[in-house]
Design a protein around this motif. Structure first.
Motif, mmCIF file in Angstrom:
data_model
loop_
_atom_site.group_PDB
_atom_site.id
_atom_site.type_symbol
_atom_site.label_atom_id
_atom_site.label_comp_id
_atom_site.label_asym_id
_atom_site.label_seq_id
_atom_site.Cartn_x
_atom_site.Cartn_y
_atom_site.Cartn_z
ATOM 1 N N ARG A 111 -23.317 19.111 19.115
ATOM 2 C CA ARG A 111 -24.256 18.900 19.162
ATOM 3 C C ARG A 111 -25.779 19.494 19.855
ATOM 4 N NH1 ARG A 111 -23.673 12.534 20.047
ATOM 5 N NH2 ARG A 111 -23.294 12.845 18.312
ATOM 6 N N ALA A 112 -25.554 20.099 20.856
ATOM 7 C CA ALA A 112 -26.020 20.644 22.021
ATOM 8 C C ALA A 112 -26.516 21.579 21.158
ATOM 9 C CB ALA A 112 -25.804 20.981 23.137
ATOM 10 N N THR A 113 -25.613 22.324 20.775
ATOM 11 C CA THR A 113 -25.676 23.960 19.921
ATOM 12 C C THR A 113 -26.189 24.076 18.967
ATOM 13 O OG1 THR A 113 -23.392 24.394 20.737
ATOM 14 C CG2 THR A 113 -24.917 25.968 18.509
ATOM 15 N N ALA A 114 -25.859 22.790 18.365
ATOM 16 C CA ALA A 114 -26.741 22.351 16.197
ATOM 17 C C ALA A 114 -28.487 22.386 16.800
ATOM 18 C CB ALA A 114 -26.449 21.342 16.100
ATOM 19 N N PHE A 115 -28.276 21.320 17.395
ATOM 20 C CA PHE A 115 -29.708 20.923 17.569
ATOM 21 C C PHE A 115 -31.312 21.999 18.515
ATOM 22 C CE2 PHE A 115 -32.476 18.673 20.620
ATOM 23 C CZ PHE A 115 -33.477 17.551 19.542
ATOM 24 N N SER A 116 -30.112 23.031 19.210
ATOM 25 C CA SER A 116 -30.997 23.832 19.605
ATOM 26 C C SER A 116 -30.967 25.056 18.711
ATOM 27 C CB SER A 116 -30.234 25.159 21.153
ATOM 28 O OG SER A 116 -29.150 25.161 20.566
ATOM 29 N N LEU A 117 -30.351 25.228 17.408
ATOM 30 C CA LEU A 117 -30.531 25.489 16.586
ATOM 31 C C LEU A 117 -31.858 25.101 15.705
ATOM 32 C CD1 LEU A 117 -29.869 28.384 15.197
ATOM 33 C CD2 LEU A 117 -27.954 27.174 13.789
ATOM 34 N N LEU A 118 -31.723 23.717 14.882
ATOM 35 C CA LEU A 118 -32.658 23.089 14.786
ATOM 36 C C LEU A 118 -34.252 23.315 15.216
ATOM 37 C CD1 LEU A 118 -31.448 20.241 13.535
ATOM 38 C CD2 LEU A 118 -31.337 22.306 11.924
ATOM 39 N N SER A 119 -34.196 23.274 16.691
ATOM 40 C CA SER A 119 -35.157 23.446 17.757
ATOM 41 C C SER A 119 -36.423 24.484 16.988
ATOM 42 C CB SER A 119 -35.125 23.162 18.671
ATOM 43 O OG SER A 119 -36.450 23.387 18.951
ATOM 44 N N THR A 120 -34.628 26.007 16.746
ATOM 45 C CA THR A 120 -35.460 26.929 17.054
ATOM 46 C C THR A 120 -35.763 27.643 15.875
ATOM 47 O OG1 THR A 120 -34.099 28.025 19.168
ATOM 48 C CG2 THR A 120 -35.146 29.607 17.832
ATOM 49 N N LEU A 121 -35.059 26.901 14.239
ATOM 50 C CA LEU A 121 -35.788 26.733 13.386
ATOM 51 C C LEU A 121 -36.845 26.662 13.400
ATOM 52 C CD1 LEU A 121 -32.144 26.659 11.092
ATOM 53 C CD2 LEU A 121 -33.343 29.193 11.716
ATOM 54 N N GLY A 122 -37.074 25.203 13.743
ATOM 55 C CA GLY A 122 -38.041 25.334 13.345
ATOM 56 C C GLY A 122 -39.768 25.781 13.816
ATOM 57 N N ARG A 123 -39.822 26.039 15.451
ATOM 58 C CA ARG A 123 -40.598 27.074 16.022
ATOM 59 C C ARG A 123 -40.288 28.291 15.019
ATOM 60 N NH1 ARG A 123 -39.592 25.362 22.215
ATOM 61 N NH2 ARG A 123 -39.545 23.480 22.336
ATOM 62 N N VAL A 124 -39.807 28.547 14.756
ATOM 63 C CA VAL A 124 -40.365 30.277 14.278
ATOM 64 C C VAL A 124 -40.675 29.670 12.526
ATOM 65 C CG1 VAL A 124 -39.107 32.009 12.121
ATOM 66 C CG2 VAL A 124 -38.049 31.308 14.972
ATOM 67 N N ALA A 125 -40.400 28.849 12.093
ATOM 68 C CA ALA A 125 -40.728 27.720 10.895
ATOM 69 C C ALA A 125 -42.302 27.786 11.126
ATOM 70 C CB ALA A 125 -40.430 26.701 10.371
ATOM 71 N N ALA A 126 -42.793 27.155 12.192
ATOM 72 C CA ALA A 126 -43.734 27.778 12.226
ATOM 73 C C ALA A 126 -45.054 27.975 12.792
ATOM 74 C CB ALA A 126 -44.767 26.319 13.654
ATOM 75 N N ILE A 127 -44.356 29.309 13.342
ATOM 76 C CA ILE A 127 -45.039 30.446 13.050
ATOM 77 C C ILE A 127 -45.430 31.053 11.971
ATOM 78 C CG2 ILE A 127 -45.024 33.263 13.805
ATOM 79 C CD1 ILE A 127 -42.997 31.761 16.663
ATOM 80 N N LEU A 128 -44.270 31.033 10.755
ATOM 81 C CA LEU A 128 -43.959 32.364 9.583
ATOM 82 C C LEU A 128 -44.987 30.951 8.715
ATOM 83 C CD1 LEU A 128 -40.727 32.496 9.190
ATOM 84 C CD2 LEU A 128 -42.365 34.316 9.313
#
Length: 92
Positions: free
Chosen positions: A22-39
């Motif tokens: 859960r922690a790994t998946a949630f941090s991956l989703l959070s990171t992808l969301g932030r990268v997508a916001a920048i892009l």
């Protein structure tokens, strides 16, 4: 209201994964969301002079997100407590 919605989304995202990852998946989703916001800001800036293309790209992204949400399976909570997974008692 907006903060409550984001908090509810975080809870649903976390419940979608087994407790072991859960922690790994949630941090991956959070990171992808932030990268997508920048892009998204980069793409919006480059398409600001071509409004029809910008609206088409934004609409396609929103449609894809809505389709993903509609087709995603409902989260199944395992109802397993952390204490049940740990071989040692957890001290408070």
């Amino acid at each position: 209201c907006s903060i409550s919605g984001w908090n509810a989304l975080n809870c649903l995202s976390a419940e979608s994964f087994p407790l072991e990852v859960r922690a790994t998946a949630f941090s991956l989703l959070s990171t992808l969301g932030r990268v997508a916001a920048i892009l998204a800001q980069v793409v919006d800036g480059s398409l600001s002079q071509r409004v029809p293309t910008l609206l088409a790209a934004t609409s396609a992204c929103l449609a894809l997100a809505a389709l993903g949400g509609a087709l995603a399976p409902a989260p199944q909570s395992s109802r397993i407590r952390v204490e049940e997974l740990s071989p040692q008692p957890v001290s408070a």
